[in-house]
Design a protein around this motif. Structure first.
Motif, PDB file in Angstrom:
ATOM      1  N   GLY A   7      54.627 123.837  73.494  1.00  0.00           N
ATOM      2  CA  GLY A   7      54.062 122.871  74.432  1.00  0.00           C
ATOM      3  C   GLY A   7      52.551 123.021  74.507  1.00  0.00           C
ATOM      4  O   GLY A   7      51.807 122.031  74.530  1.00  0.00           O
ATOM      5  N   GLN A   8      52.107 124.267  74.513  1.00  0.00           N
ATOM      6  CA  GLN A   8      50.665 124.512  74.613  1.00  0.00           C
ATOM      7  C   GLN A   8      49.927 123.889  73.430  1.00  0.00           C
ATOM      8  O   GLN A   8      48.876 123.263  73.601  1.00  0.00           O
ATOM      9  N   GLU A  30      49.625 116.025  85.626  1.00  0.00           N
ATOM     10  CA  GLU A  30      50.814 116.876  85.473  1.00  0.00           C
ATOM     11  C   GLU A  30      51.614 116.763  86.751  1.00  0.00           C
ATOM     12  O   GLU A  30      51.152 117.159  87.819  1.00  0.00           O
ATOM     13  N   ALA A  88      56.822 120.087  76.752  1.00  0.00           N
ATOM     14  CA  ALA A  88      57.219 121.344  76.118  1.00  0.00           C
ATOM     15  C   ALA A  88      58.718 121.268  75.889  1.00  0.00           C
ATOM     16  O   ALA A  88      59.507 121.389  76.835  1.00  0.00           O
ATOM     17  N   LYS A 115      61.406 123.944  77.004  1.00  0.00           N
ATOM     18  CA  LYS A 115      62.052 124.007  78.316  1.00  0.00           C
ATOM     19  C   LYS A 115      63.430 123.335  78.263  1.00  0.00           C
ATOM     20  O   LYS A 115      64.338 123.886  77.690  1.00  0.00           O
ATOM     21  N   THR A 144      56.443 117.809  81.255  1.00  0.00           N
ATOM     22  CA  THR A 144      57.424 118.830  80.900  1.00  0.00           C
ATOM     23  C   THR A 144      58.501 118.992  81.967  1.00  0.00           C
ATOM     24  O   THR A 144      59.680 119.109  81.652  1.00  0.00           O
TER      25      THR A 144
HETATM   26  C1  PLP Z   1      55.853 125.716  79.634  1.00  0.00           C
HETATM   27  C2  PLP Z   1      54.882 124.661  79.883  1.00  0.00           C
HETATM   28  C3  PLP Z   1      53.930 124.332  78.921  1.00  0.00           C
HETATM   29  C4  PLP Z   1      53.768 125.088  77.630  1.00  0.00           C
HETATM   30  O1  PLP Z   1      54.912 125.080  76.829  1.00  0.00           O
HETATM   31  P1  PLP Z   1      55.143 126.248  75.752  1.00  0.00           P
HETATM   32  O2  PLP Z   1      56.147 125.660  74.822  1.00  0.00           O
HETATM   33  O3  PLP Z   1      55.619 127.444  76.494  1.00  0.00           O
HETATM   34  O4  PLP Z   1      53.824 126.475  75.079  1.00  0.00           O
HETATM   35  C5  PLP Z   1      53.060 123.303  79.213  1.00  0.00           C
HETATM   36  N1  PLP Z   1      53.118 122.636  80.380  1.00  0.00           N
HETATM   37  C6  PLP Z   1      54.018 122.927  81.314  1.00  0.00           C
HETATM   38  C7  PLP Z   1      54.041 122.150  82.593  1.00  0.00           C
HETATM   39  C8  PLP Z   1      54.919 123.956  81.115  1.00  0.00           C
HETATM   40  O5  PLP Z   1      55.786 124.267  82.075  1.00  0.00           O
END
Ligand code: PLP
Length: 400
Positions: A82-83, A150, A201, A204, A181
């Motif tokens: 996600g990052q 967000e 992401a 999750k 996410t």
């Molecule tokens: C977990 C998360 C991310 C990052 O996702 P990863 O796959 O862990 O890098 C980004 N935004 C939100 C809101 C998240 O909860």
């Protein structure tokens, strides 16, 4: 042909006459071409065909199409986390001299990338109150290229007025990147509410079992897709077919997992509201939540992820509560089958909730039986009760 050569020679896969329920896992670094001319022209098919394993294989393309469709988008790109999806979106849309607006409750690593890296690239990063709504217009400058939304915000769970913020941003020529996410496409179609790029992401809820990392960006605009895809090439971002297959598997059960976690989570949230050890429960489905009406308007439900703050005299003792839990494992990430808990810093001073270093307890409710989860949390409260109930003022050692 000698055996060692034979070992390196298999006939090309012909899948005519074979259909399984699931798409096959097509691992590849190298993609082979029928002749040198098509190899030299391979980037002609960069956006729609296969050129190199990093830029897509049949399995990853099936997942991209699925994510795009679920989000009411036209195209998606997958990234290793996600990052990295958020970083990809920001590096694609921003140039030195641009102005970027991000909400205070943004995911911690997004904040770190914006303030740590984008700022040093000459991009002006400005924070705004998540509940700003139409007030965002006053912060928009001619140089504002991107507004990040967000919703709900990480940990503090404010639900933002995405349509209003998007309308103001568009009127001033800025793009809206929504980190969706928490909701994912099942609970909120962020593109329908005005986002230009929806980031998720997949680690999750889509992956859903705490064993795969992936991110996705989805857009409606083909030109924007091309720019994002070009940037994946420059940054060398891609995902494996194996990981894509895990996410495709996760998607099959995502709706029932979210439903179950949401029901247990809301039951626990309502139970926590009644506990005297708890000061605030931050859950968008509770009527006093920041943006509760917006959540009712723009979302179709909730999941099992929310936070709460302990009341005095227990605030500051979050670790005791958390360390007493057995079913809730302590760890980062969320949205999986097994319940997780973590202490999270508030991150900023908030009149209602506390100071910057105030800890809240974030729960990701999984699929365990609700009664067992509640018993586990009761054990956490029992560990708190073991502390003599003096006020934090009395506990503090004398300054002299
Ligand atoms: C977990 C998360 C991310 C990052 O996702 P990863 O796959 O862990 O890098 C980004 N935004 C939100 C809101 C998240 O909860």
């Amino acid at each position: 042909m000698r055996d060692e050569t034979r070992c390196l020679t298999t006939r090309p896969l012909d899948v005519d006459g074979f259909r399984a329920l699931q798409p096959p896992v097509t691992r590849a670094a190298t993609v082979v071409f029928p002749d040198s001319a098509s190899f030299e022209k391979r980037y002609d098919r960069f956006y729609d065909g296969y050129t190199y394993g990093l830029y897509g294989t049949p399995t990853t393309c099936v997942l991209e199409e699925q994510i795009a469709a679920l989000n009411h988008g036209v195209r998606s790109v997958l990234t290793p986390s996600g990052q990295s999806a958020m970083v990809l979106a920001l590096l694609t849309c921003l140039e030195p001299g641009d102005h970027l607006l991000i909400p205070h409750a943004v995911y911690g690593s997004t904040r770190a990338f914006c303030t740590g890296r984008l700022a040093s690239l000459g991009i002006t990063v400005e924070f705004y109150e998540p509940m700003i709504g139409g007030g965002i217009a006053a912060l928009l400058r001619p140089s504002t290229r991107v507004v990040i939304v967000e919703s709900p915000g990480s940990n503090t769970m404010e639900v933002q007025d995405l349509p209003t913020i998007a309308a103001a941003a568009h009127a001033s020529g800025a793009l809206v990147i929504a980190d969706n996410t928490w909701a994912g496409p099942l609970l909120c179609k962020a593109l329908d509410h005005g986002a230009d790029i929806v980031m998720e992401a997949l680690s999750k809820h889509a992956g859903g079992h705490g064993d795969v990392l992936m991110g996705a960006l989805t857009v409606r605009d083909e030109g924007l897709h091309r720019r994002l895809k070009d940037m994946t090439r420059l940054l060398g971002l891609g995902v494996s077919a194996d990981d894509a297959a895990l996410v495709l598997r996760g998607l099959q059960t995502m709706a029932v997992r979210i439903d179950r976690a949401a029901a247990s989570g809301l039951a626990l949230a309502r139970w926590l509201v009644e506990r005297e050890e708890v000061a605030h429960v931050l859950h968008p489905a509770l009527p006093d939540a920041d943006g509760h009406e917006l959540w009712k308007r723009d979302f179709t439900g909730c999941n099992g992820v929310f936070s709460f703050l302990l009341a005095a005299p227990f605030s500051g003792q979050e670790h005791r509560f958390i360390d007493a839990l057995r079913l809730f494992s302590i760890g980062a990430s969320w949205g999986g089958t097994q319940s997780l808990v973590s202490p999270q810093a508030l991150g900023r001073d908030d009149l209602r909730l506390g100071q910057r270093d105030t800890r809240l307890v974030r729960l990701s409710v999984g699929l365990e039986a609700l009664c067992d989860l509640q018993t586990d949390l009761e054990d956490g409260f029992a560990a708190l009760a073991a502390i003599p109930a003096t006020s934090s003022h009395q506990r503090r050692p004398a300054a002299e």
